[in-house]
Design an enzyme around this catalytic site. Sequence first.
Site, PDB file in Angstrom:
ATOM      1  CB  ILE A  41      32.556 -26.681  11.854  1.00 31.01           C
ATOM      2  CG1 ILE A  41      31.735 -27.946  12.101  1.00 31.01           C
ATOM      3  CG2 ILE A  41      32.343 -26.153  10.449  1.00 31.01           C
ATOM      4  CD1 ILE A  41      30.235 -27.714  12.035  1.00 31.01           C
ATOM      5  CE  LYS A  88      29.122 -22.801  23.981  1.00 27.08           C
ATOM      6  NZ  LYS A  88      29.689 -24.104  23.709  1.00 27.08           N
ATOM      7  CE  LYS A 108      27.769 -23.158  20.264  1.00 26.51           C
ATOM      8  NZ  LYS A 108      27.200 -24.519  20.245  1.00 26.51           N
ATOM      9  N   GLY A 141      32.161 -26.126  17.250  1.00 31.68           N
ATOM     10  CA  GLY A 141      33.118 -27.153  17.701  1.00 31.68           C
ATOM     11  C   GLY A 141      34.292 -27.266  16.741  1.00 31.68           C
ATOM     12  N   GLY A 188      32.460 -31.906  21.439  1.00 30.73           N
ATOM     13  CA  GLY A 188      33.247 -33.085  21.800  1.00 30.73           C
ATOM     14  C   GLY A 188      34.709 -32.718  21.968  1.00 30.73           C
ATOM     15  CG  ASP A 242      25.274 -23.334  23.029  1.00 27.24           C
ATOM     16  OD1 ASP A 242      26.339 -23.100  23.616  1.00 27.24           O
ATOM     17  OD2 ASP A 242      25.213 -23.913  21.918  1.00 27.24           O
TER      18      ASP A 242
END
Length: 438
Positions: free
Chosen positions: A135, A104, A204, A133, A309, A200
Amino acid sequence: MGKRIGIGLLGLGTVGAGVANIIQTPLGRNPLVEGIELVRVAVRDLNRSRAASIPSSLLTQNPLEVVDDPSVEVVVEVMGGIEPARSLIMRAIAAGKSVVTANKAVIARHGVEIAAAARASGVYVLIEAAVGGGIPIIEPLKQSLGGNRILKVSGIINGTTNYILSRIAKEGVAYSEVIKEAQELGYAESDPAADVEGFDAADKIAILSGLAFGGPIKRESIPTEGITNLNSLDVDYANKLGYEIKLLAVAERLAQGTDNSTSLPLAVWVRPTLVPKEHPLAGVNGVNNAILVEGDPIGNVMFYGPGAGAGPTASAVVADILNLAGIRVIKNSTNCLDPLLAGSSWRNCHVVDPSEIIQKHYLRLKTKDNPGVIGRIGSVFGNHDVSIQSIVQFAANEDEAEIVVITHEVKQSQITASLNAINTQEEIKGLTAQMVCI
Ligand SMILES: NC(=O)c1ccc[n+]([C@@H]2O[C@H](COP(=O)([O-])OP(=O)(O)OC[C@H]3O[C@@H](n4cnc5c(N)ncnc54)[C@H](OP(=O)(O)O)[C@@H]3O)[C@@H](O)[C@H]2O)c1
């Protein structure tokens, strides 16, 4: 299946190893996964132990050997950082290779340049893993919600800060204490600035905004405030007033105009925000992420799930690779549909006999109010190997009782057999309700 699609991985860390693990275990997944082959992998340290077993012949410390390898058709950039990641992406595009990236930071800052180069080269740069992640949110914004005018996108899109805020809210622990624990658990980096300062999340929301509203925004124009100055006292006061404090990233259109030729005014920001407890984003806790999209005419849709993750992020990376594999199927054969879009079947399935389904059960029985009735009902279930989670007696009227039983997970056939046995008892007046629990 035709020739396999050659993948070059830049990075074999958390996400890279997750991607390799999916590619190496295609059984039970969409058949397109079988058509993917890892052909070259760049790492920094050849001797590090890895969460994926890759033949050492595939590994190199020189990322150019991955990008330039003629057998690499798709470059998967999961190394992170701005450089050399940006240059490697540009080099892959220039060589006519499509790119999948989870980065990103690069996309939020250099997305316009990268998209222009990709258009010129006729290749795709796919970024599903860059936001949220595991989704799916990039593809829904590009495709599934395409019929809408998007009005607002609000998200909890940084798992580390959400974990910290959830802990503070639940346990009243101090920020400094939680951040230390988050680092020990691997949720926060040793330098957590990008997360806790909100950078971060700003990367995004810049990406989401560009997709939602159809035009890029300048990453540096996003007002950004993290959680470092948040006082746990305010979390407590907010809670008493009926709010949760969440680090929200929001992009909202400020004009309803439908004229595509003028610049659309947007409010875009990242900051700790009081969210009413009944708001769908208020219940998003721990490292989970959620993105609420408001569109016309759809209304509100929420995307929720694991925001980071190895497994979740790799799932999104592989989804992008599969999209490219699907496109290649169309290109390489005449009159062929995109296998993903066509949604064709690829295995046999059948529905099992309901008596074989294993679930928890809720049962309400009307009985005579005799001493020891609970014990007798309990032993009948025990005789049929049905273990009981709870059994409670409620008074129904003077000489009747209602007994509610919640079982552990058992087969429906065991419940049926138990009920048949219970029904033969003289003190049982009947089953008054039966449901399953999850
Ligand atoms: N982790 C997540 O949950 C998550 C979620 C969404 C998006 N992402 C994004 O995914 C990307 C990767 O994240 P990650 O967590 O997988 O990072 P990571 O665990 O630090 O892995 C980075 C990998 O890239 C390799 N690498 C870095 N610089 C290199 C260089 N110059 N030359 C060759 N190899 C190099 C490293 O090699 P060595 O192993 O030898 O050091 C390592 O294998 C980042 O852009 C991140 O923002 C991550």
